[in-house]
Enzyme design. Structure first.
Site, PDB file in Angstrom:
ATOM      1  N   GLU A 114      38.803   5.810 -12.746  1.00 54.73           N
ATOM      2  CA  GLU A 114      39.349   6.947 -13.483  1.00 54.73           C
ATOM      3  C   GLU A 114      40.269   6.490 -14.606  1.00 54.73           C
ATOM      4  O   GLU A 114      40.868   5.426 -14.535  1.00 54.73           O
ATOM      5  CB  GLU A 114      40.136   7.858 -12.518  1.00 54.73           C
ATOM      6  CG  GLU A 114      39.223   8.531 -11.503  1.00 54.73           C
ATOM      7  CD  GLU A 114      39.961   9.356 -10.455  1.00 54.73           C
ATOM      8  OE1 GLU A 114      39.534  10.485 -10.206  1.00 54.73           O
ATOM      9  OE2 GLU A 114      40.952   8.877  -9.887  1.00 54.73           O
ATOM     10  N   CYS A 154      50.278   4.397  -2.189  1.00 53.68           N
ATOM     11  CA  CYS A 154      49.379   4.584  -3.339  1.00 53.68           C
ATOM     12  C   CYS A 154      47.976   4.910  -2.845  1.00 53.68           C
ATOM     13  O   CYS A 154      47.429   4.209  -1.985  1.00 53.68           O
ATOM     14  CB  CYS A 154      49.359   3.312  -4.178  1.00 53.68           C
ATOM     15  SG  CYS A 154      48.126   3.341  -5.493  1.00 53.68           S
ATOM     16  N   SER A 159      56.259  -3.284 -10.698  1.00 55.55           N
ATOM     17  CA  SER A 159      56.414  -2.262  -9.661  1.00 55.55           C
ATOM     18  C   SER A 159      57.324  -2.803  -8.570  1.00 55.55           C
ATOM     19  O   SER A 159      56.871  -3.385  -7.602  1.00 55.55           O
ATOM     20  CB  SER A 159      55.034  -1.917  -9.085  1.00 55.55           C
ATOM     21  OG  SER A 159      54.253  -1.327 -10.094  1.00 55.55           O
ATOM     22  N   LEU A 160      58.605  -2.605  -8.766  1.00 60.10           N
ATOM     23  CA  LEU A 160      59.580  -3.169  -7.824  1.00 60.10           C
ATOM     24  C   LEU A 160      59.746  -2.243  -6.612  1.00 60.10           C
ATOM     25  O   LEU A 160      59.572  -2.659  -5.475  1.00 60.10           O
ATOM     26  CB  LEU A 160      60.915  -3.405  -8.535  1.00 60.10           C
ATOM     27  CG  LEU A 160      61.859  -4.355  -7.812  1.00 60.10           C
ATOM     28  CD1 LEU A 160      61.317  -5.771  -7.781  1.00 60.10           C
ATOM     29  CD2 LEU A 160      63.247  -4.345  -8.449  1.00 60.10           C
ATOM     30  N   HIS A 161      60.102  -1.013  -6.871  1.00 59.38           N
ATOM     31  CA  HIS A 161      60.203   0.046  -5.849  1.00 59.38           C
ATOM     32  C   HIS A 161      61.290  -0.169  -4.805  1.00 59.38           C
ATOM     33  O   HIS A 161      61.453   0.668  -3.911  1.00 59.38           O
ATOM     34  CB  HIS A 161      58.859   0.277  -5.131  1.00 59.38           C
ATOM     35  CG  HIS A 161      57.734   0.631  -6.060  1.00 59.38           C
ATOM     36  ND1 HIS A 161      57.859   1.550  -7.070  1.00 59.38           N
ATOM     37  CD2 HIS A 161      56.451   0.175  -6.137  1.00 59.38           C
ATOM     38  CE1 HIS A 161      56.712   1.652  -7.721  1.00 59.38           C
ATOM     39  NE2 HIS A 161      55.849   0.827  -7.189  1.00 59.38           N
ATOM     40  N   SER A 170      51.018  -3.155 -16.054  1.00 57.83           N
ATOM     41  CA  SER A 170      51.845  -2.914 -14.871  1.00 57.83           C
ATOM     42  C   SER A 170      51.330  -3.755 -13.708  1.00 57.83           C
ATOM     43  O   SER A 170      50.135  -3.792 -13.436  1.00 57.83           O
ATOM     44  CB  SER A 170      51.770  -1.425 -14.520  1.00 57.83           C
ATOM     45  OG  SER A 170      52.535  -1.148 -13.370  1.00 57.83           O
ATOM     46  N   CYS A 210      49.355  -1.198  -1.275  1.00 57.12           N
ATOM     47  CA  CYS A 210      50.657  -0.513  -1.198  1.00 57.12           C
ATOM     48  C   CYS A 210      50.452   0.798  -0.433  1.00 57.12           C
ATOM     49  O   CYS A 210      49.585   1.605  -0.790  1.00 57.12           O
ATOM     50  CB  CYS A 210      51.210  -0.246  -2.599  1.00 57.12           C
ATOM     51  SG  CYS A 210      51.432  -1.759  -3.557  1.00 57.12           S
ATOM     52  N   GLY A 243      43.802  -0.200  -9.736  1.00 57.48           N
ATOM     53  CA  GLY A 243      43.667  -1.659  -9.752  1.00 57.48           C
ATOM     54  C   GLY A 243      44.931  -2.405 -10.111  1.00 57.48           C
ATOM     55  O   GLY A 243      45.887  -1.846 -10.649  1.00 57.48           O
ATOM     56  N   GLU A 244      44.913  -3.695  -9.793  1.00 57.13           N
ATOM     57  CA  GLU A 244      46.017  -4.591 -10.134  1.00 57.13           C
ATOM     58  C   GLU A 244      45.531  -5.455 -11.307  1.00 57.13           C
ATOM     59  O   GLU A 244      44.718  -6.368 -11.122  1.00 57.13           O
ATOM     60  CB  GLU A 244      46.379  -5.453  -8.911  1.00 57.13           C
ATOM     61  CG  GLU A 244      47.271  -6.646  -9.194  1.00 57.13           C
ATOM     62  CD  GLU A 244      48.524  -6.328 -10.016  1.00 57.13           C
ATOM     63  OE1 GLU A 244      49.200  -5.319  -9.745  1.00 57.13           O
ATOM     64  OE2 GLU A 244      48.817  -7.105 -10.946  1.00 57.13           O
ATOM     65  N   CYS A 249      50.601   9.534 -11.132  1.00 57.71           N
ATOM     66  CA  CYS A 249      50.776   8.138 -10.715  1.00 57.71           C
ATOM     67  C   CYS A 249      50.411   7.967  -9.248  1.00 57.71           C
ATOM     68  O   CYS A 249      50.943   8.669  -8.396  1.00 57.71           O
ATOM     69  CB  CYS A 249      52.218   7.702 -10.879  1.00 57.71           C
ATOM     70  SG  CYS A 249      52.886   8.001 -12.496  1.00 57.71           S
ATOM     71  N   ASN A 259      54.462  10.771  -5.792  1.00 59.30           N
ATOM     72  CA  ASN A 259      53.409  11.771  -5.646  1.00 59.30           C
ATOM     73  C   ASN A 259      52.809  11.588  -4.269  1.00 59.30           C
ATOM     74  O   ASN A 259      52.141  10.597  -4.023  1.00 59.30           O
ATOM     75  CB  ASN A 259      52.317  11.544  -6.699  1.00 59.30           C
ATOM     76  CG  ASN A 259      52.811  11.906  -8.066  1.00 59.30           C
ATOM     77  OD1 ASN A 259      53.291  13.001  -8.285  1.00 59.30           O
ATOM     78  ND2 ASN A 259      52.727  10.961  -8.992  1.00 59.30           N
ATOM     79  N   CYS A 308      41.556  -1.189  -5.386  1.00 57.72           N
ATOM     80  CA  CYS A 308      42.670  -2.133  -5.536  1.00 57.72           C
ATOM     81  C   CYS A 308      42.842  -2.872  -4.220  1.00 57.72           C
ATOM     82  O   CYS A 308      42.668  -2.293  -3.150  1.00 57.72           O
ATOM     83  CB  CYS A 308      43.964  -1.386  -5.878  1.00 57.72           C
ATOM     84  SG  CYS A 308      45.362  -2.495  -6.238  1.00 57.72           S
ATOM     85  N   CYS A 344      45.948   6.122 -19.741  1.00 63.50           N
ATOM     86  CA  CYS A 344      46.223   5.322 -18.557  1.00 63.50           C
ATOM     87  C   CYS A 344      44.858   4.861 -18.046  1.00 63.50           C
ATOM     88  O   CYS A 344      44.004   5.691 -17.729  1.00 63.50           O
ATOM     89  CB  CYS A 344      46.944   6.206 -17.541  1.00 63.50           C
ATOM     90  SG  CYS A 344      47.220   5.422 -15.946  1.00 63.50           S
TER      91      CYS A 344
END
Ligand code: SAH
Length: 370
Positions: free
Chosen positions: A107, A134, A238-240, A215, A131, A181-182, A361, A318, A127, A120
């Site tokens: 997508e 996600c 992407s620390l989070h 990212s 995580c 994806g990464e 996201c 989200n 992926c 985006c």
């Protein structure tokens, strides 16, 4: 906490699509055209159509003789075929679902803003980084996307924007690798795509590297490699979470490269490119949104990257289907911002476009619902 899935770095064995013009660096295009038995200058003509006029439709290439067009079709195999498009936010958010030659789905999301137009895009089908918050991470990795498949998402978005799908013709100015994806796990193809995107038209799409953001979950060796490519794109990490114990579960790759290592790579990236690094932080209610974590985040970023070299982007979580996690309440979010800013670090909350169409996201998970 859900049981973590295994991380997948290796390439799944799946057939990649046929070679496409957008896979090729400008220097290799002439040879590819000669292999087809055509004079080299046809390569430039073809590139002018594809990258300059944003068309892959041979019927539109009326300056090419019919026979040449038929032959050149070999360099423009259909890569990402649109399946569906969903629209929300008053027409300013448009999610496209694409199908690859082998049926994999990915997508991309086009977003119009008063001052810019952003797409985006996805770098992998699925992926492998697992995580737990996600949606894409829950489906695992199907395969890497090719350079052509990545570039073609951008080309189609640029064309749609130019043709006025956002209400009036606009120029695609920003590309964010924040879809499925990464990107740094598909390093070679992503870097080639960055070159195609930023090479001046008509050799490439001519989009300024300043408008491009990659990212990553924090693949340290790949961040260092990217810093040396001479491509001043923005790096988003992407620390989070500012502490390893929790990050080990939120971003499982933290077990391989911890926070200190990731922030070290981010600092080197900022130093090498002169670009401010963006730190992404999905605020999850009662998980990572405590005031002490905001203070700790400010402190580690100051110490390990430098206050002026970093920007924090908070993303209201989200919620994904089946997850118990939720976004933080607004007062908690405001307090978090206040504390990060008190450490001298700029901090904004990302707007959450596309929620009604599962385009926000972390919601992109086409493969989970074919
Ligand atoms: N693999 C890359 C790109 C992923 S998408 C990366 O991890 O950076 C871009 C951002 O959306 C990442 O920061 C990701 O952690 C975040 N994200 C994923 N799921 C989310 C969710 N459910 N809510 C909010 N942000 C999410």
């Amino acid at each position: 906490m859900p049981t973590p899935l295994p991380l997948v770095f290796d390439e799944p064995k799946r057939a990649l699509p046929p070679r496409h013009l957008a896979d090729l660096a400008p220097a290799d295009r002439k040879a590819a055209v000669s292999e087809l038995g055509l004079p080299g200058f046809r390569a430039d003509q073809l590139a002018r159509h594809y990258f300059g006029r944003l068309t892959a439709d041979l019927d539109e290439m009326t300056d090419l003789p019919a026979a040449a067009r038929q032959t050149l079709a070999a360099l423009l195999p259909p890569l990402v075929t649109p399946v569906t498009e969903q629209v929300c936010d008053d027409g300013q958010t448009r999610k496209s679902l694409w199908r690859g030659h082998d049926g994999v789905l990915a997508e991309s999301v086009l977003m119009g803003y008063p001052d810019r137009t952003t797409v985006c895009i996805s770098s992998q089908a699925g992926c492998g980084m697992a995580c737990p918050f996600c949606a894409t991470g829950q489906g695992g990795l199907q395969r890497n996307l090719t350079t052509g498949e990545i570039v073609d998402q951008v080309r189609q978005a640029a064309r749609a924007a130019r043709d006025g799908v956002l209400g009036k013709p606009t120029r695609l100015s920003n590309i964010v690798f924040m879809g499925m994806g990464e990107p740094l796990a598909n390093y070679k193809r992503v870097v080639a795509a960055l070159r195609r995107i930023t090479e001046p038209a008509p050799e490439g799409l001519g989009i300024s590297a300043r408008g491009v953001t990659v990212s990553t979950v924090g693949l340290v060796p790949a961040i260092d490699k990217l810093a040396a490519e001479g491509l001043p794109v923005t790096l988003a990490v992407s620390l989070h979470c500012p502490d390893d114990e929790l990050r080990d579960t939120l971003v499982p790759v933290n077990n391989r490269w911890n926070i200190a290592e990731v922030l070290g790579a981010a600092r080197r990236y900022a130093q090498a490119t002169g670009r401010r690094v963006s730190i992404e932080y999905a605020l999850i209610r009662d998980v990572n949104d405590q005031p002490w974590r905001a203070d700790l985040l400010g402190k580690v970023l100051r110490q390990q990257i430098g206050a002026k070299r970093v920007h924090v982007n908070l993303i209201p979580l989200n919620p994904t289907p089946g997850s118990e996690w939720d976004a933080s309440p607004k007062p908690v979010e405001r307090e978090f911002v206040r504390r990060v800013e008190a450490a001298g670090i700029s901090c904004t909350v990302r707007d959450t476009r596309g929620q009604e169409i599962d385009a926000a996201c972390g919601q992109l998970a086409a493969t989970a619902r074919p």
